[in-house]
Write a protein that holds these residues in place. Structure first.
Motif, PDB file in Angstrom:
ATOM      1  N   VAL A  61       0.862  -1.180   0.000  1.00 37.39           N
ATOM      2  CA  VAL A  61       0.000   0.000   0.000  1.00 37.39           C
ATOM      3  C   VAL A  61       0.897   1.228   0.000  1.00 37.39           C
ATOM      4  O   VAL A  61       1.894   1.269   0.694  1.00 37.39           O
ATOM      5  CB  VAL A  61      -0.890   0.006   1.270  1.00 37.39           C
ATOM      6  N   THR A  62       0.564   2.198  -0.808  1.00 33.91           N
ATOM      7  CA  THR A  62       1.423   3.385  -0.884  1.00 33.91           C
ATOM      8  C   THR A  62       0.944   4.456   0.088  1.00 33.91           C
ATOM      9  O   THR A  62      -0.212   4.463   0.511  1.00 33.91           O
ATOM     10  CB  THR A  62       1.395   3.962  -2.303  1.00 33.91           C
ATOM     11  N   ALA A  63       1.877   5.350   0.410  1.00 35.25           N
ATOM     12  CA  ALA A  63       1.540   6.411   1.350  1.00 35.25           C
ATOM     13  C   ALA A  63       0.356   7.238   0.835  1.00 35.25           C
ATOM     14  O   ALA A  63      -0.472   7.707   1.602  1.00 35.25           O
ATOM     15  CB  ALA A  63       2.755   7.297   1.572  1.00 35.25           C
ATOM     16  N   ASP A  64       0.259   7.388  -0.482  1.00 36.94           N
ATOM     17  CA  ASP A  64      -0.836   8.163  -1.078  1.00 36.94           C
ATOM     18  C   ASP A  64      -2.200   7.583  -0.754  1.00 36.94           C
ATOM     19  O   ASP A  64      -3.156   8.288  -0.511  1.00 36.94           O
ATOM     20  CB  ASP A  64      -0.717   8.141  -2.620  1.00 36.94           C
ATOM     21  N   GLU A  65      -2.288   6.252  -0.830  1.00 46.26           N
ATOM     22  CA  GLU A  65      -3.605   5.641  -0.708  1.00 46.26           C
ATOM     23  C   GLU A  65      -3.902   5.120   0.690  1.00 46.26           C
ATOM     24  O   GLU A  65      -5.010   4.697   0.970  1.00 46.26           O
ATOM     25  CB  GLU A  65      -3.746   4.490  -1.699  1.00 46.26           C
ATOM     26  N   CYS A  66      -2.894   5.154   1.554  1.00 44.78           N
ATOM     27  CA  CYS A  66      -3.081   4.600   2.885  1.00 44.78           C
ATOM     28  C   CYS A  66      -4.248   5.305   3.558  1.00 44.78           C
ATOM     29  O   CYS A  66      -4.303   6.524   3.614  1.00 44.78           O
ATOM     30  CB  CYS A  66      -1.796   4.796   3.670  1.00 44.78           C
ATOM     31  N   HIS A  67      -5.190   4.536   4.054  1.00 45.83           N
ATOM     32  CA  HIS A  67      -6.437   5.162   4.491  1.00 45.83           C
ATOM     33  C   HIS A  67      -6.451   5.639   5.927  1.00 45.83           C
ATOM     34  O   HIS A  67      -7.331   6.392   6.317  1.00 45.83           O
ATOM     35  CB  HIS A  67      -7.602   4.208   4.244  1.00 45.83           C
TER      36      HIS A  67
END
Ligand code: SF4
Ligand code: SF4
Length: 143
Positions: free
Chosen positions: A93-99
């Motif tokens: 999971v990328t930092a951008d999409e981490c929820h």
């Protein structure tokens, strides 16, 4: 949730966020609910204070809050080497999409209660049965 091309989340990020992913489970519903009968089941889910419903397009999921018993007090996974596949996928999971703990990048709808779901069905989908049920539920809450 979609994957993008930004750096992966690190274990340190997870510890800093409070290991949010280890504090609930999400299960996709097998079918898109349509009639009153299928929403009946979803309303039942939402009477439980530990559940939420997620809707992303035509995909509906049940979210149940509860801490994984393999989560150590310091935020680490006690069975890291043997953690389930779904958990193991998270380092990608990328930092951008981490929820994060509040599902901040979730692009769909989140229903926290039966009243929220009924309001959506009544106001946005024009379901008369939902409007009637909501009215009765609100009246009951006032007693
Ligand atoms: S929400 Fe992101 S940072 Fe937090 S535990 Fe999950 S993957 Fe790690
Ligand atoms: S098994 Fe480990 S990584 Fe998976 S939810 Fe539990 S504590 Fe988190």
């Amino acid at each position: 949730m979609k994957k993008r091309n930004s750096p992966p989340v690190t274990p340190a990020d997870c510890i800093a966020c409070g290991s949010a992913c280890c504090r609930y489970i999400i299960v996709d519903l097998p079918h898109e609910p349509r009639g009153e009968e299928s929403f009946e089941e979803l309303l039942w889910y939402l009477f439980n204070p530990h559940t939420k419903l997620l809707k992303e397009g035509r995909r509906w999921s049940l979210m149940v809050s509860g801490r994984c018993r393999m989560l150590a007090d310091d935020g680490r996974c006690r069975i890291y080497e043997d953690r389930p596949f779904l958990c193991g996928d998270y380092p990608q999971v990328t930092a951008d999409e981490c929820h994060g703990p509040d599902l901040r990048d979730f692009s769909g709808r989140i229903f926290q209660s039966a009243e929220e779901l009924l309001t959506y069905l009544a106001d946005e989908r024009g379901k008369e049965w939902a409007r009637r049920r909501l009215k009765r539920m609100v009246a009951l809450e006032k007693k």
